[in-house]
Design an enzyme around this catalytic site. Structure first.
Site, short mmCIF file in Angstrom:
data_model
loop_
_atom_site.label_atom_id
_atom_site.label_comp_id
_atom_site.label_asym_id
_atom_site.label_seq_id
_atom_site.Cartn_x
_atom_site.Cartn_y
_atom_site.Cartn_z
N TYR A 39 -29.38 -26.80 15.60
CA TYR A 39 -28.94 -26.22 14.23
C TYR A 39 -30.08 -26.49 13.10
CZ TYR A 39 -24.24 -25.86 16.46
OH TYR A 39 -23.25 -25.31 17.15
N ASN A 170 -15.65 -18.89 1.27
CA ASN A 170 -14.96 -17.86 2.13
C ASN A 170 -15.82 -16.57 1.70
OD1 ASN A 170 -13.35 -16.43 3.72
ND2 ASN A 170 -11.42 -17.34 2.76
N PHE A 171 -15.62 -15.53 2.86
CA PHE A 171 -16.09 -14.13 2.58
C PHE A 171 -17.72 -14.28 2.72
CE2 PHE A 171 -11.87 -14.02 0.07
CZ PHE A 171 -11.26 -13.39 1.30
N LEU A 172 -18.36 -14.95 3.46
CA LEU A 172 -19.62 -15.18 3.70
C LEU A 172 -19.84 -13.81 4.57
CD1 LEU A 172 -22.41 -15.96 4.48
CD2 LEU A 172 -21.53 -17.38 6.02
N ILE A 174 -22.96 -10.56 5.62
CA ILE A 174 -24.45 -10.05 5.50
C ILE A 174 -24.37 -8.71 6.18
CG2 ILE A 174 -26.55 -10.22 6.38
CD1 ILE A 174 -26.65 -13.31 6.02
N LEU A 183 -30.81 -15.39 6.69
CA LEU A 183 -30.16 -15.06 5.15
C LEU A 183 -29.02 -16.26 5.01
CD1 LEU A 183 -30.60 -13.52 2.60
CD2 LEU A 183 -29.40 -11.66 3.47
N THR A 206 -13.72 -22.75 6.83
CA THR A 206 -13.61 -22.36 8.02
C THR A 206 -14.44 -21.55 8.81
OG1 THR A 206 -11.70 -20.65 7.48
CG2 THR A 206 -10.96 -23.01 7.91
N LEU A 449 -7.58 -18.31 3.63
CA LEU A 449 -7.35 -16.99 4.00
C LEU A 449 -8.43 -16.33 4.85
CD1 LEU A 449 -6.85 -16.10 0.08
CD2 LEU A 449 -5.09 -16.42 1.81
C1 LIG Z 1 -20.65 -28.36 -2.56
C2 LIG Z 1 -20.46 -27.06 -2.36
C3 LIG Z 1 -21.01 -26.73 -1.16
C4 LIG Z 1 -20.89 -25.12 -0.72
C5 LIG Z 1 -21.29 -24.57 0.62
C6 LIG Z 1 -20.59 -25.28 1.70
C7 LIG Z 1 -21.01 -24.70 3.17
C8 LIG Z 1 -20.28 -23.35 3.44
C9 LIG Z 1 -20.71 -22.61 4.90
C10 LIG Z 1 -20.45 -20.94 4.84
C11 LIG Z 1 -19.01 -21.06 5.17
C12 LIG Z 1 -18.60 -19.83 5.31
C13 LIG Z 1 -17.21 -19.47 5.77
C14 LIG Z 1 -16.76 -18.03 6.09
O1 LIG Z 1 -16.92 -17.01 5.23
S1 LIG Z 1 -16.75 -17.75 7.61
C15 LIG Z 1 -16.76 -16.20 8.08
C16 LIG Z 1 -18.16 -15.60 8.18
N1 LIG Z 1 -18.30 -14.19 8.34
C17 LIG Z 1 -18.50 -13.25 9.15
O2 LIG Z 1 -18.20 -13.58 10.50
C18 LIG Z 1 -18.41 -11.70 8.69
C19 LIG Z 1 -19.53 -10.90 9.79
N2 LIG Z 1 -20.88 -11.85 10.14
C20 LIG Z 1 -21.67 -12.00 9.38
O3 LIG Z 1 -21.82 -11.34 8.12
C21 LIG Z 1 -22.91 -12.59 9.83
O4 LIG Z 1 -23.08 -12.68 11.20
C22 LIG Z 1 -22.90 -14.16 9.17
C23 LIG Z 1 -23.14 -14.19 7.95
C24 LIG Z 1 -21.74 -15.01 9.63
C25 LIG Z 1 -24.21 -14.93 9.90
O5 LIG Z 1 -25.46 -14.09 9.72
P1 LIG Z 1 -26.34 -14.13 10.79
O6 LIG Z 1 -25.72 -13.82 12.13
O7 LIG Z 1 -27.51 -12.97 10.49
O8 LIG Z 1 -27.34 -15.43 10.86
P2 LIG Z 1 -28.63 -16.07 10.00
O9 LIG Z 1 -29.78 -15.52 10.69
O10 LIG Z 1 -28.56 -15.43 8.66
O11 LIG Z 1 -28.37 -17.49 9.81
C26 LIG Z 1 -28.32 -18.34 10.85
C27 LIG Z 1 -27.64 -19.41 10.76
O12 LIG Z 1 -26.48 -19.53 9.99
C28 LIG Z 1 -25.51 -20.07 10.61
N3 LIG Z 1 -24.26 -19.49 10.59
C29 LIG Z 1 -24.07 -18.38 11.15
N4 LIG Z 1 -22.29 -18.18 11.04
C30 LIG Z 1 -21.95 -19.08 10.19
C31 LIG Z 1 -20.93 -19.25 9.61
N5 LIG Z 1 -19.92 -18.36 9.73
N6 LIG Z 1 -20.68 -20.25 8.62
C32 LIG Z 1 -21.85 -21.15 8.34
N7 LIG Z 1 -23.15 -21.07 9.03
C33 LIG Z 1 -23.10 -19.92 10.10
C34 LIG Z 1 -25.98 -20.13 12.31
O13 LIG Z 1 -25.49 -21.53 12.91
C35 LIG Z 1 -27.56 -20.61 11.75
O14 LIG Z 1 -27.91 -21.84 11.46
P3 LIG Z 1 -28.33 -22.82 12.52
O15 LIG Z 1 -27.49 -22.79 13.55
O16 LIG Z 1 -29.77 -22.55 12.48
O17 LIG Z 1 -28.32 -24.18 11.58
#
Ligand SMILES: CCCCCCCCCCCCCC(=O)SCCNC(=O)CCNC(=O)[C@H](O)C(C)(C)COP(=O)(O)OP(=O)(O)OC[C@H]1O[C@@H](n2cnc3c(N)ncnc32)[C@H](O)[C@@H]1OP(=O)(O)O
Length: 449
Positions: A39, A170-172, A174, A183, A206, A449
């Site tokens: 990761y 939520n609602f991540l 791309i 990204l 989640t 949600l």
């Molecule tokens: C103190 C405040 C803190 C706030 C932040 C707290 C953390 C919040 C965390 C977010 C909580 C979100 C909660 C929700 O909304 S979960 C809902 C996620 N959204 C979707 O499923 C919608 C459709 N999918 C997409 O839009 C894309 O496929 C996404 C954006 C999911 C990935 O786009 P893509 O496929 O183009 O990937 P990349 O090349 O940019 O990036 C690859 C890296 O990203 C890691 N990855 C993939 N999916 C997720 C995921 N769902 N949470 C966290 N990380 C994820 C992956 O392991 C890899 O990292 P590593 O394996 O190399 O390490």
């Protein structure tokens, strides 16, 4: 349900999608879990490793201060720019739901899409204390098209006995054309920066994908409400040994609700229901602690998204239950444009309040009976609102009724994560073989949600 291989495949896809409000369907074909070191991004973040043995629960890194957090975001490639999406502006809100409706989750044949509404975002992204700058977007520099989004909203959590000032992420999302370009880590760092600037260091989120490291894992369950429609849109086949009539009969709910005194939640009930929920939630280890304003917002502010009911008996509210609506658009179907989907939300019951031990067999039986009737009744309400499927998870005390009420276990699992917080595993309502655990149930009380 399905026997014919094509139909069965379709059904599997539907069930996956239904489980995937938080999921990326494309990930499901990949092995679910990498080694921690693989990761690349997550191994640099304050999250536990898979093999961490947690003794003391609490923050992982507590040495930071807001004034040491950079004032500027990380740079993006020159074609893109950061933005704050002002969802009080109808055009910008429209940008978010176009992005999400077209890119959030879609099945492989592009037959179904989530149909988020303005109302849904107004409800979910604007709870009391919401901040405009926590609705983070990326736009193309030239056309200003919104191509990525992530949101944070404030939330106070209780993790076992400790209160944790947090946000919920939520609602991540791309845009499909910008996937696999790393990204996501940049978006997560930017939302983290904006949240840290407000002196908040923990988050709850989640995902269907496995990341380091789940605090709890729950499973989705689906209860067909309108079996014939699911069959007609081609998602459910007919088992070889059953007739349509039998399938319809299997899932037909009673015409009328069964609980005397079940009626919509009203403003005047809020104080009593707030206390009932607080008492009920005290049994769980991971909950969101609401202020009364937050509670009101979630349950009463949006009558076309969230439906809340109470059971009143002798001037006392004994139970409360709610569900929300998040439909799918059905693409390319001559008869149906939409699939109505209800999601079980918060509920509470005083059925076992006389028993100090949550697992007392008599108390559990009382609660099981009460919940079976209550949830069957909300399925009836959802059916009457033209919903076609009712979803619930294995969290809360749901394992007490899922099997009895013919909720089928879904393919999808939802992992709960805490950012910058170490916690021992929390029960997600599943046995080792992933069936619903009606004995131990779940200690997850928060509904995302
Ligand atoms: C103190 C405040 C803190 C706030 C932040 C707290 C953390 C919040 C965390 C977010 C909580 C979100 C909660 C929700 O909304 S979960 C809902 C996620 N959204 C979707 O499923 C919608 C459709 N999918 C997409 O839009 C894309 O496929 C996404 C954006 C999911 C990935 O786009 P893509 O496929 O183009 O990937 P990349 O090349 O940019 O990036 C690859 C890296 O990203 C890691 N990855 C993939 N999916 C997720 C995921 N769902 N949470 C966290 N990380 C994820 C992956 O392991 C890899 O990292 P590593 O394996 O190399 O390490």
């Amino acid at each position: 349900m399905a026997q014919d291989p094509d139909q069965a495949k379709k059904l599997q896809e539907l069930l996956k999608m239904l489980s995937l409000s938080q999921n990326d369907a494309s990930k499901l074909t990949q092995p679910q879990r990498k080694q921690f070191e693989e990761y690349k991004f997550w191994k640099t973040q304050p999250v536990p490793r898979f093999d961490d043995e947690v003794e003391d629960e609490g923050p992982i890194n507590s040495s930071q201060r807001p004034e040491n957090i950079p004032n500027e975001p990380l740079p993006l490639l020159s074609e893109f720019e950061w933005c704050t999406v002002d969802i009080t502006d109808p055009h910008q809100l429209e940008d978010v739901f176009v992005l999400l409706n077209e890119n959030y989750v879609e099945d492989q044949d592009a037959t179904f899409r989530f149909n988020y509404s303005r109302e849904f975002f107004n409800w979910s992204l604007k709870p009391p204390g919401w901040r405009k700058d926590w609705h983070v977007g990326v736009r193309t520099r030239q056309s200003k098209r919104l191509v990525a989004f992530i949101s944070a909203v404030p939330a106070t959590l209780r993790v076992r006995t400790k209160l944790v000032k947090s946000v919920e992420i939520n609602f991540l999302c791309i845009h499909k054309k910008l996937r696999s370009k790393r990204l996501t880590p940049i978006l997560i760092k930017e939302v983290t920066r904006r949240v840290n600037k407000q002196d908040i260091w923990q988050a709850l989120y989640t995902a269907g994908v496995v990341l380091p490291s789940p605090a709890a894992t729950c499973r989705y369950a689906h209860r067909p409400l309108n079996w014939s429609k699911l069959y007609e849109v081609g998602f459910t086949g007919l088992p070889a040994n059953a007739s349509k009539t039998q399938m319809i009969a299997k899932y037909t709910l009673p015409k009328e609700i069964d609980t005397p005194g079940l009626r919509p939640l009203e403003e005047k009930d809020l104080d009593e229901v707030y206390d009932l929920l607080e008492k009920y939630q005290s049994r769980f280890d991971l909950v969101q602690v609401f202020t009364k304003e937050e509670f009101r917002h979630l349950l009463l502010s949006s009558t076309s998204v969230v439906y809340s009911y109470v059971v009143e008996s002798n001037n006392k509210i004994t139970d409360f239950v709610s569900f929300y609506s998040l439909p799918f658009t059905v693409l390319n179907n001559p008869h149906y444009k939409e699939l109505g989907i209800g999601y079980l939300f918060y509920y509470a019951s005083d059925a076992d309040f006389d028993y100090s031990d949550r697992y007392d067999s008599e108390g559990s039986l009382k609660l099981k009976k009460r919940l079976n009737r209550l949830i069957s009744d909300v399925c009836i309400k959802a059916r009457d609102l033209k919903m076609d499927v009712f979803n619930a998870m294995s969290c809360q005390d749901n394992s007490l009724f899922l099997d009895d009420l013919k909720f089928g276990p879904g393919d999808g699992f939802l992992n709960f994560y805490l950012f910058n917080y170490r916690v021992r595993p929390i029960l997600g309502g599943l046995r080792k073989d992933n069936s619903f655990d009606a004995e131990k149930r779940s200690n997850v009380g928060v509904v995302m949600l």
